[in-house]
Motif scaffolding. Structure first.
Motif, short mmCIF file in Angstrom:
data_model
loop_
_atom_site.label_atom_id
_atom_site.label_comp_id
_atom_site.label_asym_id
_atom_site.label_seq_id
_atom_site.Cartn_x
_atom_site.Cartn_y
_atom_site.Cartn_z
N ILE A 35 5.02 7.52 -8.95
CA ILE A 35 4.11 7.67 -9.83
C ILE A 35 3.27 6.33 -10.09
N PHE A 36 4.30 5.29 -10.32
CA PHE A 36 3.88 3.90 -10.46
C PHE A 36 2.88 3.55 -9.26
N ARG A 37 3.57 3.88 -8.11
CA ARG A 37 2.78 3.37 -6.84
C ARG A 37 1.63 4.05 -6.76
N LEU A 38 1.13 5.22 -7.12
CA LEU A 38 0.09 5.91 -7.12
C LEU A 38 -0.82 5.20 -8.09
N PHE A 39 -0.61 4.99 -9.05
CA PHE A 39 -1.44 4.06 -10.17
C PHE A 39 -1.72 2.72 -9.42
N PHE A 79 -3.61 -2.73 0.69
CA PHE A 79 -3.92 -1.24 0.28
C PHE A 79 -3.14 -0.33 1.57
N ALA A 80 -3.44 -0.63 2.71
CA ALA A 80 -2.95 -0.12 3.72
C ALA A 80 -1.38 0.21 3.83
N GLY A 81 -0.77 -1.04 3.55
CA GLY A 81 1.03 -1.08 3.34
C GLY A 81 1.22 -0.28 2.31
N ALA A 82 0.59 -0.44 1.24
CA ALA A 82 1.10 0.35 0.14
C ALA A 82 0.91 1.81 0.14
N MET A 83 -0.21 2.21 0.74
CA MET A 83 -0.49 3.50 1.06
C MET A 83 0.68 4.19 2.13
N GLY A 84 0.78 3.44 3.06
CA GLY A 84 1.74 3.69 4.19
C GLY A 84 3.10 4.29 3.59
N ASN A 85 3.60 3.46 2.66
CA ASN A 85 4.79 3.75 1.99
C ASN A 85 4.97 4.61 0.77
N ILE A 115 2.84 7.49 1.40
CA ILE A 115 2.89 8.85 2.06
C ILE A 115 4.36 9.19 2.29
N ASP A 116 5.05 8.20 2.64
CA ASP A 116 6.56 8.69 2.99
C ASP A 116 7.21 9.10 1.40
N SER A 117 6.76 8.29 0.52
CA SER A 117 7.62 8.70 -0.82
C SER A 117 7.07 9.98 -1.40
N VAL A 118 5.92 10.38 -1.09
CA VAL A 118 5.43 11.77 -1.66
C VAL A 118 5.61 12.75 -0.73
#
Length: 197
Positions: free
Chosen positions: A65-69, A98-104, A106-109
């Protein structure tokens, strides 16, 4: 903004294609030696740096959830920087983050609900019995650069005489994008954040 989106899409595609390929073609812990100093080594973790974990299942949910925020904040930073005509080097760095954070993310979610984890086999994409739940997926890592391995000199305090590997972290394309962006911001700090009179 089009260039920023192009960077994000390219990094995400490379990241996710490499992760899906590794997960559906490698046994967990399988290693392929490309060079002595570079290997493909399949592992997974709950998403914190260096595979650290805290707080069990609730800690994992909090982290996701922190990552999503955080990704929302990074997205706003990127949008705001483009609107303010920030230097291109800053736009590139933010796009990589942004791309790096989004990539990880996707895995987590999602990975927990689209992959299974067989004990002696490779994972199945869109499995009938996935290994987890939404928001509880594991991050896939595979890039390993053990440039040097050996015992440290005895005269070193604390670590002397102990085995040591440089570089021991195993990471993925998303992590590489974030690290590259941080490097850009450190090296080109004055260009990325010019002082205005």
């Amino acid at each position: 903004m089009k260039k920023a989106i192009a960077i994000i899409v390219v990094i995400l595609l490379i990241d996710q294609i490499s992760k899906i390929y590794i997960k559906t073609n490698f046994f967990y812990g399988e290693e392929v030696v490309v060079f002595d100093w570079f290997r493909i080594y399949f592992i997974e973790n709950n998403g914190m740096a260096w595979g650290a974990e805290f707080g069990g299942k609730s800690g994992k949910l909090f982290l996701t959830i922190f990552r999503l925020f955080a990704i929302a904040g990074i997205g706003y930073w990127l949008y705001s920087s483009v609107k303010k005509n920030a230097p291109n080097i800053l736009i590139v760095a933010i796009s990589l983050i942004f791309a790096g954070a989004m990539g990880n993310i996707i895995d987590s979610v999602f990975y927990g609900v689209i992959f299974d984890t067989p004990i002696n086999g490779v994972a199945t994409l869109f499995a009938e019995k996935p290994y987890g739940e939404l928001f509880y997926g594991k991050v896939v890592d595979m890039l390993y650069f053990p440039i040097w391995s050996g015992d440290l000199p005895e005269w070193l305090p604390i670590w002397g005489g102990k085995p040591f590997t440089f570089f021991n972290a195993i990471f993925n394309v998303a992590d590489t994008a974030i690290s590259t962006a941080v490097g850009i911001l450190i090296v080109f700090n004055k260009k990325a954040f010019p002082k205005h009179d």
